[in-house]
Design a protein around this motif. Structure first.
Motif, short mmCIF file in Angstrom:
data_model
loop_
_atom_site.label_atom_id
_atom_site.label_comp_id
_atom_site.label_asym_id
_atom_site.label_seq_id
_atom_site.Cartn_x
_atom_site.Cartn_y
_atom_site.Cartn_z
N SER A 1 0.80 -1.23 0.00
CA SER A 1 0.00 0.00 0.00
C SER A 1 0.84 1.28 0.00
CB SER A 1 -0.94 0.00 1.21
OG SER A 1 -0.17 -0.08 2.39
N ASP A 2 2.16 1.16 0.22
CA ASP A 2 2.98 2.38 0.20
C ASP A 2 3.36 2.81 -1.22
OD1 ASP A 2 4.92 0.51 -0.45
OD2 ASP A 2 6.27 1.02 1.20
N GLY B 1 6.80 10.68 -3.11
CA GLY B 1 6.09 11.89 -3.53
C GLY B 1 6.40 12.35 -4.94
N VAL B 2 7.39 11.74 -5.58
CA VAL B 2 7.69 12.07 -6.99
C VAL B 2 6.99 11.03 -7.86
CG1 VAL B 2 9.52 12.19 -8.74
CG2 VAL B 2 9.90 13.17 -6.47
N CYS C 1 3.85 6.22 -7.96
CA CYS C 1 4.41 7.15 -6.99
C CYS C 1 4.51 6.47 -5.62
CB CYS C 1 3.48 8.38 -6.89
SG CYS C 1 4.05 9.65 -5.78
N MET C 2 5.68 6.60 -4.97
CA MET C 2 5.82 6.09 -3.61
C MET C 2 5.17 7.08 -2.66
SD MET C 2 9.67 4.47 -3.56
CE MET C 2 10.56 5.94 -4.10
N ARG C 3 4.27 6.60 -1.83
CA ARG C 3 3.61 7.49 -0.87
C ARG C 3 4.57 7.83 0.27
NH1 ARG C 3 -2.15 6.31 -1.96
NH2 ARG C 3 -2.30 4.20 -2.81
N TYR C 4 4.34 8.98 0.88
CA TYR C 4 5.17 9.38 2.04
C TYR C 4 4.90 8.45 3.21
CZ TYR C 4 6.22 13.73 -0.33
OH TYR C 4 6.69 14.67 -1.24
#
Length: 250
Positions: free
Chosen positions: A16-17, A103-104, A247-250
């Motif tokens: 989920s990340d 976030g990118v 995108c990788m979540r924070y």
């Protein structure tokens, strides 16, 4: 148009990340190759789709695939926040984008080629690769796995997803220079009308040979050539493109 992306077609193999989303025709085209890369209504489609997925379009790196002379088809570009559309509207010319920054977002329009997400959940490193015929033939997949390993990943930790794309039953070439190459033996089928290529199978075999476990590789069953929900160059969508965003979540 809200909610136009097709829930059943989204990848479910990642933790989920990591956010990965694929648009459909109903989201509108994400590129107009005929009228120009960044025309207003296309930008509007991109922004709307990104908002819907939970990524800001200003926070993505726009991926440009170019077939101009001199293009090598195996360029991997490392990107950070400084490369996002907020700072750079032109986009990055490369067949693969790699980031270690949460976030990118990575934003790749396609229409038959395989948009391929490679993720290392342990190190949190992400790549979005464009696997078309050219980049597949030069074995970009092998270079992609090596790129992760050189930066400290283990091939066995990598998770790979291949987007809706054209499959062997519809992907016919009049000629193919690699039909006799032993690597391609199981992935091209000669018939009276031409040579049918299994791009997904070939790329999967390269990833496995590079050390990625078979169980970590997921291939969308959707064939863009005969599924009306997706733009397909082979079916006559010369200008239209759907998108894969990761995108990788924070």
């Amino acid at each position: 148009m809200a909610g136009a992306m097709i829930a059943a077609d989204q990848p479910v193999c990642f933790p989920s990340d990591l956010l990965v989303a694929v648009s459909s025709k109903d989201d509108g085209t994400m590129l107009n190759r005929i009228r120009g890369r960044h025309v207003a209504e296309v930008l509007e489609n991109r922004r709307r789709f990104c908002d819907q997925t939970g990524v800001k379009y200003d926070d993505v790196v726009y991926h440009v695939i170019s077939y101009d002379q001199g293009q090598t088809f195996d360029t991997i570009a490392e990107v950070t926040e400084a490369d996002t559309t907020r700072h750079n509207n032109e986009g990055i010319f490369a067949d693969a984008l790699y980031t270690e920054m949460a976030g990118v977002g990575l934003f790749l329009p396609v229409a038959d080629c395989i948009a391929t997400v490679i993720y290392d959940p342990k190190r949190r490193a992400l790549m979005l690769a464009h696997l078309g015929r050219h980049s597949t033939v030069v074995q970009l997949m092998s270079r992609a796995v090596q790129h992760f390993v050189e930066r400290g990943s283990r091939a066995k930790d990598l998770q790979i997803w291949m987007s809706p794309s054209i499959t062997q039953k519809n992907y016919c070439m009049d000629y193919f220079n690699y039909a006799d190459d032993i690597n391609w033996q199981n992935f091209c089928h000669q018939t009276a009308d031409g040579i049918y290529l299994d791009m997904q199978g070939f790329n999967r075999s390269l990833a496995i040979r590079a050390g990625v476990p078979d169980d970590n590789i997921f291939i969308s069953p959707i064939d863009t050539a005969d599924n009306p929900n997706y733009f397909s160059h082979s079916s006559g969508d010369i200008g239209g493109r759907f998108v894969v965003v990761a995108c990788m979540r924070y």
